[in-house]
Scaffold this motif. Sequence first.
Motif, PDB file in Angstrom:
ATOM      1  N   UNK A 197     -13.204   8.319 -46.539  1.00  0.00           N
ATOM      2  CA  UNK A 197     -12.700   9.430 -47.354  1.00  0.00           C
ATOM      3  C   UNK A 197     -11.525   8.972 -48.215  1.00  0.00           C
ATOM      4  N   UNK A 198     -10.635   8.165 -47.655  1.00  0.00           N
ATOM      5  CA  UNK A 198      -9.493   7.670 -48.430  1.00  0.00           C
ATOM      6  C   UNK A 198      -9.937   6.747 -49.552  1.00  0.00           C
ATOM      7  N   UNK A 199     -11.077   6.074 -49.383  1.00  0.00           N
ATOM      8  CA  UNK A 199     -11.568   5.171 -50.423  1.00  0.00           C
ATOM      9  C   UNK A 199     -12.168   5.868 -51.619  1.00  0.00           C
ATOM     10  N   UNK A 200     -12.456   7.150 -51.512  1.00  0.00           N
ATOM     11  CA  UNK A 200     -13.007   7.917 -52.642  1.00  0.00           C
ATOM     12  C   UNK A 200     -11.838   8.536 -53.404  1.00  0.00           C
ATOM     13  N   UNK A 201     -11.632   8.203 -54.675  1.00  0.00           N
ATOM     14  CA  UNK A 201     -10.488   8.757 -55.409  1.00  0.00           C
ATOM     15  C   UNK A 201     -10.582  10.269 -55.560  1.00  0.00           C
ATOM     16  N   UNK A 202      -9.450  10.933 -55.385  1.00  0.00           N
ATOM     17  CA  UNK A 202      -9.411  12.382 -55.586  1.00  0.00           C
ATOM     18  C   UNK A 202      -9.561  12.761 -57.049  1.00  0.00           C
ATOM     19  N   UNK A 203      -9.383  11.788 -57.963  1.00  0.00           N
ATOM     20  CA  UNK A 203      -9.537  12.073 -59.385  1.00  0.00           C
ATOM     21  C   UNK A 203     -10.956  12.488 -59.730  1.00  0.00           C
ATOM     22  N   UNK A 204     -11.928  12.029 -58.951  1.00  0.00           N
ATOM     23  CA  UNK A 204     -13.311  12.418 -59.214  1.00  0.00           C
ATOM     24  C   UNK A 204     -13.496  13.915 -59.032  1.00  0.00           C
ATOM     25  N   UNK A 205     -12.913  14.465 -57.987  1.00  0.00           N
ATOM     26  CA  UNK A 205     -13.001  15.909 -57.782  1.00  0.00           C
ATOM     27  C   UNK A 205     -12.270  16.663 -58.890  1.00  0.00           C
ATOM     28  N   UNK A 206     -11.115  16.144 -59.295  1.00  0.00           N
ATOM     29  CA  UNK A 206     -10.376  16.812 -60.360  1.00  0.00           C
ATOM     30  C   UNK A 206     -11.161  16.791 -61.672  1.00  0.00           C
ATOM     31  N   UNK A 207     -11.834  15.681 -61.964  1.00  0.00           N
ATOM     32  CA  UNK A 207     -12.650  15.619 -63.177  1.00  0.00           C
ATOM     33  C   UNK A 207     -13.816  16.605 -63.115  1.00  0.00           C
ATOM     34  N   UNK A 208     -14.421  16.738 -61.937  1.00  0.00           N
ATOM     35  CA  UNK A 208     -15.515  17.703 -61.788  1.00  0.00           C
ATOM     36  C   UNK A 208     -15.010  19.130 -61.936  1.00  0.00           C
ATOM     37  N   UNK A 210     -12.506  20.034 -63.804  1.00  0.00           N
ATOM     38  CA  UNK A 210     -12.275  20.224 -65.232  1.00  0.00           C
ATOM     39  C   UNK A 210     -13.580  20.555 -65.955  1.00  0.00           C
ATOM     40  N   UNK A 211     -14.683  19.972 -65.472  1.00  0.00           N
ATOM     41  CA  UNK A 211     -15.985  20.236 -66.082  1.00  0.00           C
ATOM     42  C   UNK A 211     -16.558  21.591 -65.697  1.00  0.00           C
ATOM     43  N   UNK A 212     -15.872  22.317 -64.813  1.00  0.00           N
ATOM     44  CA  UNK A 212     -16.315  23.667 -64.496  1.00  0.00           C
ATOM     45  C   UNK A 212     -16.701  23.902 -63.049  1.00  0.00           C
ATOM     46  N   UNK A 213     -16.636  22.884 -62.208  1.00  0.00           N
ATOM     47  CA  UNK A 213     -16.994  23.057 -60.795  1.00  0.00           C
ATOM     48  C   UNK A 213     -15.813  23.664 -60.035  1.00  0.00           C
ATOM     49  N   UNK A 214     -16.147  24.405 -58.998  1.00  0.00           N
ATOM     50  CA  UNK A 214     -15.106  24.863 -58.084  1.00  0.00           C
ATOM     51  C   UNK A 214     -14.715  23.707 -57.166  1.00  0.00           C
TER      52      UNK A 214
END
Length: 312
Positions: A197-208, A210-214
């Motif tokens: 889990x720590x190896x997956x950047x949290x920026x990916x969730x933030x980008x999603x 921004x694209x409209x995902x909850x």
Amino acid sequence: MSTQVTAATQLSTVGVEELEETPRPRSRRPGPRKPLGRLVLNICAFIVVVASVFPVYWMVNMSLTPSNKIISRTPSLIPLEFTFQNYVTAWTREAAPGQTDFPHALMTSSIVTGGVILVTLLFAFLAAVAVARFHFKGRVGFIVAVLIVQMIPGEAMMFTIYGMIDDWRLMNTMLGLGIVYVAAVVPFTIWTLRGFVSGVPADLEEAAMIDGCTKSQAFWKVTFPLLAPGLVSTGIFAFIQSWNEFTMALLLMKGYNLTLPTWLNSFQSATSATNWGAVMAGSTLIAIPVVIFFLIVQGRMTGGLVSGAVKG
């Protein structure tokens, strides 16, 4: 005009001479190979492979060897006189009164192992996400507690576990054995999944987002596919630990509710000789589900790695 041509010719000549005098950088040539070092590494790798594979081969070899040949003083590396009677004996062996047979032991191990995998992955996944993604009070203490629990061997708490399961009236039940297995496997699973889990950047969730995902959609559509290889790896560990565990199963289970490792122990008898051919055949039958499970999950783990890399 001729003067200009002569001057140009002299300048070009001087430029060519300077270029010729300028040392050119030497091209890097590949260093000389070291065949001796590579040969030593290959020999070491071959020795490790043989040392790992030979016990498995010998188990299968003895399972196909007749009983009178197994106790011979000159065992054969290749079963020239092979037979499948040992497998028939192991599968259809009539259990002693009150004891289990192979089909029932297989069912008990399958139910306990399947339940342990599901419960362990559920609890460990939620705990790993909480530790890696959120900063709450007592987070460091929780991680330290997980490490400490993981360092304590289960055999050191045998009497405590026995008394606790007996007080809960769960002795000789699959539920009681499953609780003990989950408690033993969860700490290592949490620690391993935390790294994924720590190896997956949290920026990916933030980008999603921004694209409209909850936040939940971003986690399940972006982060969770990247964590699939970690879930598979820890699931393999939980499966192997639960399937092959012997000590706690011998302590808590008896009679008709034996698991496969404890069922295999029932071949030993104080009044009759041990049928080693049937023991080796039973060991091979116990190992087959582990191999099949690993082959199935290995492809899924590789596919999850590739899929996660593409989606990321």
